[in-house]
Design a protein around this motif. Structure first.
Motif, mmCIF file in Angstrom:
data_model
loop_
_atom_site.group_PDB
_atom_site.id
_atom_site.type_symbol
_atom_site.label_atom_id
_atom_site.label_comp_id
_atom_site.label_asym_id
_atom_site.label_seq_id
_atom_site.Cartn_x
_atom_site.Cartn_y
_atom_site.Cartn_z
ATOM 1 N N PHE A 170 0.855 -1.189 0.000
ATOM 2 C CA PHE A 170 0.000 0.000 0.000
ATOM 3 C C PHE A 170 0.887 1.234 0.000
ATOM 4 O O PHE A 170 2.082 1.165 0.292
ATOM 5 C CB PHE A 170 -0.926 0.018 1.226
ATOM 6 C CG PHE A 170 -0.204 0.086 2.542
ATOM 7 C CD1 PHE A 170 0.092 1.304 3.136
ATOM 8 C CD2 PHE A 170 0.184 -1.074 3.206
ATOM 9 C CE1 PHE A 170 0.754 1.369 4.353
ATOM 10 C CE2 PHE A 170 0.839 -1.021 4.415
ATOM 11 C CZ PHE A 170 1.130 0.206 4.993
ATOM 12 N N GLY A 171 0.301 2.367 -0.331
ATOM 13 C CA GLY A 171 1.040 3.623 -0.315
ATOM 14 C C GLY A 171 0.855 4.401 -1.598
ATOM 15 O O GLY A 171 -0.204 4.364 -2.244
ATOM 16 N N ASP A 179 6.204 -7.222 -7.277
ATOM 17 C CA ASP A 179 7.104 -7.225 -6.132
ATOM 18 C C ASP A 179 7.587 -5.821 -5.783
ATOM 19 O O ASP A 179 7.940 -5.550 -4.627
ATOM 20 C CB ASP A 179 8.317 -8.122 -6.429
ATOM 21 C CG ASP A 179 7.926 -9.595 -6.523
ATOM 22 O OD1 ASP A 179 6.855 -9.942 -5.988
ATOM 23 O OD2 ASP A 179 8.682 -10.374 -7.142
ATOM 24 N N ALA A 180 7.606 -4.938 -6.770
ATOM 25 C CA ALA A 180 8.038 -3.558 -6.500
ATOM 26 C C ALA A 180 7.052 -2.819 -5.603
ATOM 27 O O ALA A 180 7.381 -1.759 -5.058
ATOM 28 C CB ALA A 180 8.206 -2.800 -7.816
ATOM 29 N N LEU A 181 5.858 -3.354 -5.442
ATOM 30 C CA LEU A 181 4.822 -2.696 -4.643
ATOM 31 C C LEU A 181 4.764 -3.207 -3.216
ATOM 32 O O LEU A 181 4.021 -2.656 -2.399
ATOM 33 C CB LEU A 181 3.449 -2.898 -5.304
ATOM 34 C CG LEU A 181 3.324 -2.489 -6.782
ATOM 35 C CD1 LEU A 181 1.933 -2.820 -7.294
ATOM 36 C CD2 LEU A 181 3.616 -1.001 -6.956
ATOM 37 N N VAL A 182 5.524 -4.239 -2.900
ATOM 38 C CA VAL A 182 5.419 -4.893 -1.593
ATOM 39 C C VAL A 182 6.413 -4.261 -0.626
ATOM 40 O O VAL A 182 7.617 -4.191 -0.907
ATOM 41 C CB VAL A 182 5.667 -6.408 -1.714
ATOM 42 C CG1 VAL A 182 5.640 -7.062 -0.337
ATOM 43 C CG2 VAL A 182 4.637 -7.037 -2.647
ATOM 44 N N GLY A 230 4.653 0.087 3.990
ATOM 45 C CA GLY A 230 4.112 0.969 2.972
ATOM 46 C C GLY A 230 5.197 1.610 2.133
ATOM 47 O O GLY A 230 6.332 1.791 2.578
ATOM 48 N N CYS A 231 4.857 1.964 0.912
ATOM 49 C CA CYS A 231 5.787 2.593 -0.027
ATOM 50 C C CYS A 231 5.326 4.015 -0.303
ATOM 51 O O CYS A 231 4.172 4.224 -0.706
ATOM 52 C CB CYS A 231 5.853 1.812 -1.328
ATOM 53 S SG CYS A 231 6.440 0.116 -1.144
#
Length: 964
Positions: free
Chosen positions: A39-40, A162-165, A169-170
């Motif tokens: 999320f983010g 995977d770039a979102l995990v 939070g990102c």
């Protein structure tokens, strides 16, 4: 977004990274839910990309929680419409004309309605076209704000997920779009603004998001319906279809069963074109053979794979959607609504099309495709549409409906309409006041406990009951302007609007909203000025009648009264208004008479009153009555009387104030009694304003009659004398020479009060510090105040103290123990009987005090006065003309004889009141219909000339730009 972990849980799987295998016996044994770890914010590679929002959620997440995520966490404004875009999931090409039409139409609808667009969110097929439309809008214009495009996609089919995990939070997550390497997976579309990524624990399984997306759309639809259900529009969700296959046909069919209208983009291909071709045709022509031909034509080689049974099933669905019996049929659009509905399809189908156009705020489509010459509308048929346009704040539709036959008079005949309109309004100052008034009326008449909106509606309809007031109290300029143009009594309406808006701005707590209200109030003051100027230029006499005519639509009040209560100085300062005031000021006398002639005749009873031009046709007694009834003559008599009163007052205070009242003092009391009676009369007739100049200390004259309070009574009388002298300033505001100067003095007095607050800080600070350093424990309050406040104040004017240094110290001028009430207490002394305080400190404190108080603050006061003078001087003429109206109104209501003789007039009024029980009511009767029709004609001319001026100004700007 930091709290997104609590928004929902996601599914983790032992099968992560494996292709979905439907042969698995029990997939639930391999998955379990955990708090979301993706999320983010999300940003895409490339120039000019904006940051979006994303969250990974479980398939069984509550749609209510997702709605809270969108509105509360992601701060999206709740939508007025939900646009669900569906169709081909694979890439397909659109013709340039169709593509441009789709882009412009979708973005315009989203902007004008505040809609949310929901798609599958991936960079393919119809989702890609939606993203390109959002991108094109962002590149071409940013004035409308960001378009909300929400992508609801399956987590398991996202490439590079995977770039979102990241569990914490990102902010942001940098998502690489690798179209070439995505294989069977899909990349997220980089032009969507928000993403909900639905996870069921599988990998590579398309369509996981469908159920949650459907539940989310229904949830959002309910939220919108709660708001718009009372507005007459019943379209919270619209399904837009481009291209698509058999699955899209099922989506359309289910949507239609739920009452959701579908807009089919004709020319986009496949199932969209099949439905578009079938729509509008008679049911008898929509046969299996016909659908076979259409499917073969638009699906090409793909058609050969379709089983016959499926084609029969699809034919049935197409028939149910495209037949003429279905009033909820899909709409086929090309550049606009290209296929007009035939007369045989009925009023309900037309209503559905208009309903959709209003929901989308597409007035251009309604104008060209619905309101056509072949179709004549009755006013009653469009009342629901007018209600929807008003509640939905769509002024262009309101204008269009008025142009096509809707009568506002017929529309408002039903009092329930006005009641429902006010129910839709948020609480405001106007409604609270109105509710209180209705509540008081009901308590006295009906003794009921609750306030019904019907009674509020009746009250509004009786006093201010029109559409203009409803729009004004909402601070809605566009709707108010349309309603004002329909008003019968437009000048009174505009002035009433300024009064209401200014009062609401004062009562409101939102500074920005209050500023908008003041701007709208100024706009309607200009409108009133414009209409009156047009009237005055056309016919001065009738224009003046409009000013003093009691309007039955606005509480039987006049335009002049409304302008005064609204503080519309610019309106009152108009030359036509001032000409009327001058006529009222002169009464039956001619306005061209010089002042010296009026003065001679005023104080010479035997003079020839016939010399006054307008009195030549009257008899001698009538001439004298007209002469002394003139407000101008009343003013001169009252001035002379007032100077005589002040002279008598001064004589009594300085020469003839005895223990036993003398004849002169008794005459003074009779005079004061007549002034008090006059103020009581003014209060009763509501023609007296509680301002600075009216005396308030007359009550204390009774001190004089008590032996113990004899001297105190004289002191109060002396203060009263000051107040009565200051009242001369109000009297002379009528003078064009002295009036503006008095206004400036009054403004400077207001400035001085604020300055005194700043000065008092320094005076008290220095005074208390000095008193504490010099004097030890003085218990006499009068000498404490003298040393801490009075002496520091005198220092500002040059009276420097002698007790702050040793050189000027004299022990004989002070009292050692503070026992002498006439001397200050001596400072702290040493063994040599000399002051023990630090001389260097007191001198430094005095220097600093003089620097700030005498130099800085006094120069600040001079600068403030200079600014006030320049500011007021610019508007002095307008302010003076406004105050002149108030004074003329006051003297117009005064009795003909001045004090103290006015007491006989008061006795007469009192006796008449007792005998008749009520004062006589007089009013001026005009030819109402003729006057209002003429005013409406002048308003139309004013609006036409204003529009022409705006067009000419725009043409000049275009020419200037072209020349540059």
């Amino acid at each position: 977004m930091g709290g997104c972990g609590s928004v929902g849980r996601v599914v983790t799987s032992q099968l992560e990274g494996q292709e979905f295998n439907p042969q698995l016996s029990n997939i639930h044994r391999h998955i379990h839910e955990v708090p979301t770890d993706a999320f983010g914010d999300i940003s895409f590679d490339g120039l000019g990309q904006k940051t979006g929002k994303y969250a990974r959620v479980s398939t069984d997440t509550s749609p209510e929680i997702l709605y809270q995520l969108l509105t509360e966490q992601w701060k999206l404004s709740p939508p007025n419409l939900l646009i669900s875009v569906t169709g081909g999931a694979k890439n397909f090409n659109l013709k340039a004309r169709i593509k441009n039409m789709f882009h412009r139409g979708l973005i315009k609808v989203a902007q004008t309605t505040g809609a949310w667009i929901i798609t599958g969110g991936t960079h393919a097929g119809v989702m890609k076209h939606v993203g390109q439309a959002v991108r094109d809008n962002a590149l071409s214009s940013s004035i409308h704000g960001q378009i909300v495009a929400i992508g609801v996609a399956t987590w398991g089919i996202i490439h590079n997920k995977d770039a979102l995990v990241r569990p914490e939070g990102c902010f942001p997550a940098h998502y690489p779009m690798d179209i070439k390497g995505q294989g069977r997976l899909s990349c997220l579309d980089n032009n969507h603004s928000h993403f909900l990524l639905v996870d069921d624990g599988t990998h590579g399984n398309y369509g996981v998001e469908i159920e949650l997306r459907s539940r989310l759309e229904k949830c959002i639809s309910r939220k919108i319906s709660d708001y718009i259900s009372q507005s007459g529009v019943t379209i919270p969700v619209v399904c837009v279809v481009l291209d698509g296959g058999p699955g899209t046909l099922n989506t359309i069919y289910n949507a239609m069963l739920c009452g959701t209208p579908c807009v089919i983009l004709e020319g986009s291909g496949r199932i969209a074109d099949v439905i578009a071709q079938a729509a509008g045709q008679p049911l008898s022509r929509v046969t299996i053979v016909h659908i076979h031909l259409l499917m073969k034509r638009f699906f090409g080689k793909e058609y050969e794979k379709f089983p016959d049974l499926k084609i029969i099933e699809w034919t049935k669905k197409v028939c149910e959607q495209g037949g003429t019996s279905n009033t909820n049929k899909p709409i086929s659009i090309t550049l606009h609504f290209s296929s007009r509905i035939s007369e045989s399809q009925g009023i309900e189908c037309w209503k559905r099309q208009l309903e959709l156009a209003i929901a989308w705020n597409r007035v251009d489509i309604a104008e060209t495709e619905i309101f056509i010459e072949e179709r004549q509308w009755k006013s009653s048929d469009l009342h629901w549409a007018m209600f929807s346009a008003l509640v939905g704040n769509k002024p262009q539709f309101v204008s269009l409906l008025l142009e096509n036959g809707v009568s506002l008079r017929d529309f408002l005949q039903d009092e329930e309409i006005l009641c429902e309109l006010y129910k839709q309004m948020p609480s405001c100052f106007f409604l609270r006041k109105l509710a209180k008034r209705v509540d008081r009326a009901r308590r006295s008449k009906r003794q009921e406990k609750t306030i019904s909106m019907t009674h509020v509606s009746e009250e509004v309809h009786h006093l201010l009951g029109n559409l203009f007031l409803w729009a004004v109290v909402q601070n809605n300029k566009d709707l108010a302007e349309i309603a004002w143009e329909q008003c019968r009594d437009c000048m009174s309406a505009a002035l009433a609007a300024t009064m209401i808006l200014k009062k609401m701005a004062e009562e409101g707590s939102d500074a920005d909203e209050a500023e908008v209200m003041r701007e709208l109030a100024n706009h309607y003051e200009k409108q009133a000025i414009g209409v009156f100027s047009e009237c005055n230029n056309n016919d001065e006499e009738r224009a003046q009648k409009l000013l003093v005519r009691a309007s039955p639509y606005w509480g039987r009040t006049t335009c002049l009264r409304l302008a005064q209560e609204a503080d519309d100085k610019s309106f009152v300062a108009q030359s036509g208004v001032q000409a009327l005031l001058t006529q009222i000021w002169c009464g039956e006398l001619s306005v061209v008479n010089p002042v010296w002639r009026v003065l001679i005749l005023t104080f010479s009873v035997h003079s020839d009153a016939a010399r006054l031009q307008r009195l030549k046709i009257l008899g001698s007694w009538s001439k004298l009555v007209c002469l002394y009834s003139s407000p101008q003559v009343k003013f001169y008599w009252n001035i002379v009387s007032y100077f005589a009163f002040l002279f008598l007052f001064a004589v009594v205070l300085m020469i003839d104030f005895q223990a036993t009242p003398s004849p002169a003092e008794l005459l003074l009391y009779v005079w004061l009694l007549s002034l008090v009676c006059e103020e009581v009369r003014q209060v009763r007739e509501c023609s007296w304003d509680s301002h600075l100049w009216n005396p308030r200390l007359t009550v204390f004259f009774f001190f004089r009659l008590t032996t113990k309070l004899f001297y105190a009574g004289k002191v109060v009388l002396c203060i009263d004398f000051v107040v009565f002298c200051l009242r001369l300033m109000a009297i002379f505001t009528i003078s064009k020479t002295l009036g503006p100067k008095i206004i400036i003095v009054k403004r400077m007095i207001m400035d001085m009060f604020f300055f005194m607050f700043l000065l008092s800080i320094w005076v008290v600070a220095y005074g208390v510090a000095k008193q504490g350093i010099l004097i030890d424990n003085d218990s006499r309050l009068d000498w404490i105040i003298r040393g801490a406040v009075y002496e520091p104040y005198l220092i500002i004017f040059g009276d420097f103290p002698t007790n702050i240094d040793y050189a000027a110290f004299d022990i004989d001028t002070c009292s050692m123990n503070g026992t002498d009430p006439l001397k200050p207490k001596c400072p702290i002394l040493n063994e040599n009987q000399m002051p023990a305080f630090p001389q260097w400190l007191t001198i430094i404190m005095l220097c600093v005090y003089l620097l700030f108080a005498n130099i800085l603050l006094l120069n600040l006061l001079i600068a403030i006065f200079n600014f006030t003078f320049q500011e007021v001087q610019y508007n002095t003429d307008t302010i003076w003309k406004f105050q002149r109206y108030e004074l003329i109104k006051e003297y117009h209501s005064l009795p003909a004889v001045p004090p103290p003789l006015v007491i006989f007039s008061h006795l007469y009024l009192f006796i008449r009141l007792l005998l008749m029980r009520r004062p006589p009511v007089t009013c001026t009767v005009f030819k109402e219909e003729e006057l209002l029709s003429w005013e409406a004609l002048m308003k139309d001319q004013y609006l036409l000339s204003t529009q022409q001026e705006q067009n000419q100004s725009m043409e000049r700007r275009i020419l200037d730009t072209a020349q540059k």
